[in-house]
Design an enzyme around this catalytic site. Structure first.
Site, short mmCIF file in Angstrom:
data_model
loop_
_atom_site.label_atom_id
_atom_site.label_comp_id
_atom_site.label_asym_id
_atom_site.label_seq_id
_atom_site.Cartn_x
_atom_site.Cartn_y
_atom_site.Cartn_z
CG MET A 86 2.70 -9.10 -6.34
SD MET A 86 3.89 -8.27 -5.26
CE MET A 86 4.47 -6.98 -6.33
CB CYS A 87 2.12 -15.09 -2.76
SG CYS A 87 2.79 -15.53 -4.37
CB THR A 88 -1.26 -13.39 1.13
OG1 THR A 88 -1.32 -12.15 0.42
CG2 THR A 88 -1.45 -13.14 2.62
CB SER A 143 -3.18 -16.07 -2.36
OG SER A 143 -2.36 -15.02 -1.87
#
Length: 323
Positions: free
Chosen positions: A1-3, A19
């Protein structure tokens, strides 16, 4: 999971932030590699993981990346100002192996594009001639999609859906998280206009990728005109903190991973900022201050070295890098 977010509308610099959210440490190293380095897109720790016709190349450009599990870069940029970020996408489907094309394992996907392309357009074009192959490391499959941007502000998102490559190419594609696919995320975003944010606008506050995507849109739209580069970098880092997953959100209950680190890439001034969430220190690297003679060996710093603070350009030293 990242942005990942991209800020390509201010007059000072093209900046991107990301992130890294994961259930354990990814053993990151910040690695600077010179041009002229030979790589094998099928080799994973001495094992050929793509079968016949592995992709082989010699890097055209020097790169500065954060590595993941020692497989290759997962985030960073090259000397030409092209940046790439590999983010988790559970529904990734690279399809069956096509041996008519050189095989590139997923752990080296980001590194290959940074090694060989100077612009987003060049990176997208490169993808027509390679076959990306799924790889696993420490029990996790490299179900990735990739975000690209360059110093001109151009952008692209590349995914593999049902075995087919899907590309969103254009300056407008500034946001990216995880599932669902990018088409679906854009559709969800279209249901609420965050381009004109105000204090009364309801804002999704959960830690799932859909809420983070919408929150990134809201805070990105709030970014003020920066007076200097320092303000611009701080603004992007502030957005990344707003879309991070804090400690205490266990995967079993929330279905998301805590944020291990955040980065900001200044593609205009070629400076890379790194913030480990378990450290009070932000560090940065000035690409132009690195000694990267073509054909030389890579150098690295360990962000888990608690003595690191501020400008760490002079702290790079020889490192055993397997990619």
């Amino acid at each position: 999971m990242c942005t990942r977010i991209l800020w390509n509308t201010n007059d000072l610099a093209t900046l991107s932030g990301r992130s890294m959210d994961w259930p354990e440490s990814t053993d990151p190293l910040i690695v600077a590699s010179p041009s002229g380095r030979s790589r094998n897109g099928g080799d994973l720790a001495g094992t050929n993981v793509v079968g016949d016709n592995p992709l082989r190349w010699i890097s055209r450009y020097a790169t500065l990346v954060t590595s993941v599990y020692g497989l290759g870069g997962i985030d960073g940029f090259n000397e030409k100002g092209l940046a790439a970020h590999g983010l988790y996408l559970q529904s990734t489907d690279f399809g069956p192996r096509d041996t008519s094309k050189p095989g590139l394992h997923g752990g080296l996907w980001v590194q290959y594009l940074l090694d060989q392309a100077a612009t987003v357009a060049e990176a997208v074009a490169l993808m027509a001639d390679v076959d990306v192959v799924m790889v696993s490391a420490r029990g996790h499959q490299a179900t990735l999609h990739v975000a690209l941007e360059d110093s001109s502000g151009d952008s692209a998102i590349i995914e593999f859906v049902d075995g087919k490559q899907v590309v969103h190419h254009g300056r407008e594609f500034t946001l990216m998280t995880n599932d669902p696919t990018y088409d679906e995320q854009l559709e969800l975003l279209s249901k609420q206009d965050f381009s004109q944010p105000d204090r009364n606008m309801p804002l999704p506050g959960n830690v799932n990728p859909v809420d983070r995507f919408q929150r990134a849109a809201y805070y990105s739209a709030l970014l003020p005109t920066p007076e200097n580069e320092r303000q611009a970098v701080a603004a992007v880092m502030a957005v990344m903190r707003n879309v991070s997953v804090p400690f205490g959100a266990p995967y079993g209950e929330f279905g998301v991973y805590n944020t291990e680190y955040r980065t900001v890439s200044d593609l205009t001034n070629r400076v890379y900022y790194f913030e480990l969430t378990t450290s009070p220190n932000t560090i940065w690297v000035e690409f132009d201050g690195l000694n990267l003679a073509p054909g030389g060996d890579p150098v690295a710093v360990d962000p888990y070295d608690w003595t690191m603070i501020g400008d760490v350009t002079t702290r790079f030293s020889a490192a055993h890098v397997t990619f």
